[in-house]
Motif scaffolding. Structure first.
Motif, short mmCIF file in Angstrom:
data_model
loop_
_atom_site.label_atom_id
_atom_site.label_comp_id
_atom_site.label_asym_id
_atom_site.label_seq_id
_atom_site.Cartn_x
_atom_site.Cartn_y
_atom_site.Cartn_z
N ASN A 42 0.86 -1.20 0.00
CA ASN A 42 0.00 0.00 0.00
C ASN A 42 0.89 1.24 0.00
N ARG A 48 -7.10 0.43 -0.99
CA ARG A 48 -6.82 -0.93 -1.45
C ARG A 48 -5.32 -1.17 -1.61
N GLN A 88 -8.27 -11.18 -6.69
CA GLN A 88 -7.95 -9.88 -7.25
C GLN A 88 -7.90 -10.00 -8.77
N ASN A 130 -6.17 0.73 8.48
CA ASN A 130 -7.23 0.95 7.48
C ASN A 130 -8.29 1.92 7.98
N GLN A 281 -14.73 3.98 -1.48
CA GLN A 281 -14.02 2.89 -0.80
C GLN A 281 -14.02 3.09 0.71
#
Length: 463
Positions: A42, A48, A88, A130, A281
């Motif tokens: 990340n 994401r 993914q 997150n 998101q």
């Protein structure tokens, strides 16, 4: 080095498919076997992660890489490939992997869910989680949306002083600013501290509001807004109070309380819609993790008509309520969060303006109504949090303003410049204040103001 952000890859995967790209980021997770290794990387450009596939036969430093801990930073060059049958849709097949920064084994953010209480003890790391990555990204987008709204509506952005001699709210809960030597304070004949030798030659404080100076700007430009830091020395340890926070304060000339309410409603709905559109998101993540009703509540508020009732009507409704409140209700009391949430969530079930509060519980600058008992003040209440915006029509009548200053124990001489605005071309005008952190709490579902400030400043905590 030509770096590609992970956000760019997710936004336009077809554009990068089959091409060599270089990404930089931090290890979120890592797992390996003898032949293959997988790293979730990340780079902070979005929530994401990008999956990196590393083959031991191709990467000479394979063993070194997988000795690294979570949190280590890498520079990876590889080819983006489709993986339609996997979880993914694509992954980066590494060709070179460079360890940019090592992460010690005692790195506090491991692959597990940490409590907010624990994360508050490591504020310098929590943006890597997150939850807080989402919160602070929403904060950034909401700030941009506020500036965008006011710019699109012809407002001038005004920077008001952080150091001031004025107490806008009249509560006296201000941080003092001085250059005096605390070990050798100069005293006057009465034994009180003498400020004659201080930097400003008089007492000075950190601002609690830019409103008064904002009114000066509004008297020249018609429509202005401030968006800056404010400070309160209120020794409170509740989940809604911080010593340092940011305020949005627009002022509009030739405007009354109705104009003020319309502006507040339009601004709030604009910001909610903008965040829902541009932080999908993050909002989906927060809706699932922090508050299962978050998206539904925000969507409902952004599309709802706002009811308007007077303070007197609100008190009557609360007095008739079968609910046992922790704080008793009577005319003249200041409404508490439990009262506000009862009105919005159980009685009206929608956003609500309460107007015309008793003058005794409001500030000196609010316009006195004809009954001489209430002032033209308004609070915007929303389900889920209660009061989110507070504002008023300002008192433009010089004689009444001077009278109110005296009633509140404030010196007319100290506010000479403020009363001058009424002496020379004064107009009816109005404005409101929106605590930015309270807005971010509302947008993210966070229940504690400490969780929407990267480095919260609260009583006893100035890390």
């Amino acid at each position: 080095m030509k770096r590609t952000e992970i956000r760019e890859i997710f936004d336009n995967p077809s554009q990068h498919m089959g091409e060599e790209v270089t990404v930089c980021g931090w290890i979120k997770t890592a797992r390996e076997s003898k032949r293959l290794g997988f790293i979730e990387l990340n780079d902070g450009s979005q929530l994401r992660n990008l999956q990196i596939v590393i083959e031991s036969e191709k990467i000479a430093n394979f063993d070194e890489i997988f000795k690294e801990n979570v949190g280590a930073s890498l520079i990876v060059t590889g080819t983006l490939e489709e993986t339609p049958t996997a979880k993914q849709l694509f992954e980066l097949k590494a060709e070179t992997v460079q360890v940019e920064g090592h992460s010690a084994p005692d790195y506090p953010l491991q692959k597990k869910q940490h409590s907010f209480e624990f994360l508050r003890t490591i504020p310098h790391f929590r943006a890597r989680s997150n939850t807080f990555n989402s919160v602070f990204r929403v904060r950034s987008v909401a700030a941009y949306a506020i500036h965008k709204f006011f710019n699109e509506n012809g407002f001038i952005y005004s920077h008001t002083p952080i150091i001031t001699g004025n107490d806008c709210e009249g509560a006296g809960e201000m941080f003092h600013v001085t250059s005096l030597d605390f070990n050798n304070l100069p005293l006057d004949e009465a034994g009180k501290v003498s400020y004659l030798g201080d930097f400003f030659g008089e007492p000075a404080n950190l601002t609690v509001s830019g409103q008064l100076e904002g009114e000066c700007m509004a008297m020249a430009f018609g429509k202005i807004y401030t968006f800056g830091p404010t400070f309160r020395a209120e020794n409170s340890n509740t989940a809604r109070h911080a010593a340092e926070f940011w305020m949005i304060e627009p002022e509009i000339a030739f405007a009354d309380l109705d104009d003020d309410m319309a502006l507040a409603e339009n601004m709030l709905k604009y910001v909610i819609k903008y965040v829902l559109e541009h932080c999908k998101q993050e909002m989906d993540f927060l809706d699932e993790l922090a508050d299962r009703e978050l998206l539904d509540r925000l969507t409902f508020v952004s599309n709802s008509e706002v009811e308007v009732i007077t303070y007197t009507e609100a008190i009557a409704l609360l007095e008739k309520s079968p609910k046992a409140f922790d704080f008793p209700v009577s005319w003249g009391c200041d409404l508490q969060t439990e009262h506000e949430r009862y009105l919005t969530e159980q009685l009206f079930k929608k956003p609500l303006f309460i107007i015309n509060y008793p003058k005794e519980i409001k500030s000196f600058y609010m316009r006195l109504n004809e009954d001489e008992k209430t002032v033209a003040a308004m609070d915007l209440l929303t389900p889920g949090i209660g009061e989110i915006i507070g504002g008023s029509q300002r008192e433009e009548r010089l004689d009444i303003l001077i009278k109110r200053l005296k009633e509140c124990g404030l010196s007319e001489a100290d506010y000479r410049w403020y009363t001058d605005l009424r002496r020379f071309g004064g107009t009816k005008h109005a404005g409101f204040g929106l605590g930015f952190e309270r807005l971010v709490m509302y947008l993210t579902g966070m229940n504690n103001i400490r969780d929407v400030l990267m480095f919260p400043r609260t009583a006893g905590a100035a890390l």
